[in-house]
Design a protein around this motif. Structure first.
Motif, PDB file in Angstrom:
ATOM      1  N   LYS A  63       0.837  -1.209   0.000  1.00  0.00           N
ATOM      2  CA  LYS A  63       0.000   0.000   0.000  1.00  0.00           C
ATOM      3  C   LYS A  63       0.870   1.256   0.000  1.00  0.00           C
ATOM      4  O   LYS A  63       0.624   2.186  -0.774  1.00  0.00           O
ATOM      5  N   GLN A  64       1.897   1.276   0.850  1.00  0.00           N
ATOM      6  CA  GLN A  64       2.785   2.435   0.931  1.00  0.00           C
ATOM      7  C   GLN A  64       3.517   2.667  -0.393  1.00  0.00           C
ATOM      8  O   GLN A  64       3.595   3.787  -0.882  1.00  0.00           O
ATOM      9  N   LEU A  65       4.017   1.602  -0.979  1.00  0.00           N
ATOM     10  CA  LEU A  65       4.722   1.738  -2.258  1.00  0.00           C
ATOM     11  C   LEU A  65       3.783   2.201  -3.367  1.00  0.00           C
ATOM     12  O   LEU A  65       4.170   3.007  -4.224  1.00  0.00           O
ATOM     13  N   ASN A  66       2.553   1.717  -3.359  1.00  0.00           N
ATOM     14  CA  ASN A  66       1.584   2.150  -4.378  1.00  0.00           C
ATOM     15  C   ASN A  66       1.213   3.617  -4.200  1.00  0.00           C
ATOM     16  O   ASN A  66       1.007   4.336  -5.190  1.00  0.00           O
ATOM     17  N   ILE A  67       1.143   4.081  -2.950  1.00  0.00           N
ATOM     18  CA  ILE A  67       0.886   5.506  -2.698  1.00  0.00           C
ATOM     19  C   ILE A  67       2.049   6.339  -3.241  1.00  0.00           C
ATOM     20  O   ILE A  67       1.845   7.338  -3.934  1.00  0.00           O
ATOM     21  N   GLU A  68       3.274   5.908  -2.927  1.00  0.00           N
ATOM     22  CA  GLU A  68       4.454   6.614  -3.433  1.00  0.00           C
ATOM     23  C   GLU A  68       4.481   6.620  -4.956  1.00  0.00           C
ATOM     24  O   GLU A  68       4.788   7.638  -5.576  1.00  0.00           O
ATOM     25  N   LEU A  69       4.141   5.493  -5.564  1.00  0.00           N
ATOM     26  CA  LEU A  69       4.127   5.403  -7.021  1.00  0.00           C
ATOM     27  C   LEU A  69       3.087   6.356  -7.609  1.00  0.00           C
ATOM     28  O   LEU A  69       3.358   7.048  -8.597  1.00  0.00           O
ATOM     29  N   SER A  70       1.926   6.430  -6.995  1.00  0.00           N
ATOM     30  CA  SER A  70       0.886   7.351  -7.469  1.00  0.00           C
ATOM     31  C   SER A  70       1.371   8.794  -7.410  1.00  0.00           C
ATOM     32  O   SER A  70       1.137   9.577  -8.341  1.00  0.00           O
ATOM     33  N   GLN A  71       2.044   9.148  -6.337  1.00  0.00           N
ATOM     34  CA  GLN A  71       2.555  10.510  -6.195  1.00  0.00           C
ATOM     35  C   GLN A  71       3.617  10.804  -7.254  1.00  0.00           C
ATOM     36  O   GLN A  71       3.629  11.881  -7.857  1.00  0.00           O
ATOM     37  N   VAL A  72       4.482   9.841  -7.487  1.00  0.00           N
ATOM     38  CA  VAL A  72       5.536  10.018  -8.503  1.00  0.00           C
ATOM     39  C   VAL A  72       4.917  10.131  -9.892  1.00  0.00           C
ATOM     40  O   VAL A  72       5.331  10.962 -10.700  1.00  0.00           O
ATOM     41  N   LEU A  73       3.911   9.321 -10.178  1.00  0.00           N
ATOM     42  CA  LEU A  73       3.267   9.383 -11.493  1.00  0.00           C
ATOM     43  C   LEU A  73       2.560  10.719 -11.696  1.00  0.00           C
ATOM     44  O   LEU A  73       2.546  11.259 -12.811  1.00  0.00           O
ATOM     45  N   ALA A  74       1.995  11.275 -10.634  1.00  0.00           N
ATOM     46  CA  ALA A  74       1.364  12.601 -10.734  1.00  0.00           C
ATOM     47  C   ALA A  74       2.429  13.661 -11.029  1.00  0.00           C
ATOM     48  O   ALA A  74       2.228  14.529 -11.899  1.00  0.00           O
ATOM     49  N   ARG A  75       3.556  13.596 -10.322  1.00  0.00           N
ATOM     50  CA  ARG A  75       4.651  14.536 -10.581  1.00  0.00           C
ATOM     51  C   ARG A  75       5.196  14.347 -11.988  1.00  0.00           C
ATOM     52  O   ARG A  75       5.518  15.309 -12.679  1.00  0.00           O
ATOM     53  N   LYS A  76       5.286  13.106 -12.422  1.00  0.00           N
ATOM     54  CA  LYS A  76       5.789  12.803 -13.763  1.00  0.00           C
ATOM     55  C   LYS A  76       4.911  13.461 -14.825  1.00  0.00           C
ATOM     56  O   LYS A  76       5.414  14.019 -15.799  1.00  0.00           O
ATOM     57  N   SER A  77       3.619  13.410 -14.625  1.00  0.00           N
ATOM     58  CA  SER A  77       2.696  14.015 -15.579  1.00  0.00           C
ATOM     59  C   SER A  77       2.941  15.517 -15.702  1.00  0.00           C
ATOM     60  O   SER A  77       3.012  16.058 -16.814  1.00  0.00           O
TER      61      SER A  77
END
Length: 136
Positions: free
Chosen positions: A76-90
């Motif tokens: 769950k924590q890694l998926n939250i971090e991944l979501s945040q990174v993908l938002a920044r990536k966009s």
């Protein structure tokens, strides 16, 4: 537009593009790190599941449940971090596209200015030759 101004604009837009590109690289590295951690977690889950399946004493004391809970929290924590990174990536990708577009537009303007200058110089040379021919 004057040549000096175009050269200056070209340098600025190139620097802006490279700065945005470096930001993208940083975000991509972070994304790769998180995706790698998720893959490693999946491998650990598979290995742990196999190890705990035949270990009755561990099941008896509830270690298998603790293991599953830890896996879920970590995932769950890694998926939250991944979501945040993908938002920044966009956001960063939008900026790099804009910077690339600006850089490309200035390069085209610079290329056109060089071509126009060459054409004007050829025209002037041709006019001089014709003038010399008429006078000579």
């Amino acid at each position: 537009m004057k040549r000096d101004k175009l050269v200056q604009m070209s340098r600025v837009t190139e620097a802006m593009y490279l700065a945005e590109y470096r930001k993208v690289q940083t975000v991509l590295q972070e994304e790769a790190r998180i995706r790698g951690a998720l893959a490693q977690l999946r491998e650990q889950a598979d290995t742990g599941r196999a190890a705990l399946a035949g270990d009755m004493p561990m099941q008896t004391i509830g270690a298998d449940l603790l293991w599953q809970a830890w896996l879920e929290r970590s995932r769950k924590q890694l998926n939250i971090e991944l979501s945040q990174v993908l938002a920044r990536k966009s956001v960063v990708m939008d900026r790099v596209r804009q910077a690339f577009g600006r850089r490309n537009a200035v390069q085209q303007m610079q290329g056109k200015a060089v071509a126009d200058h060459r054409a004007e110089r050829r025209k002037t040379q041709l006019e001089r030759l014709l003038q010399d021919h008429r006078n000579g």
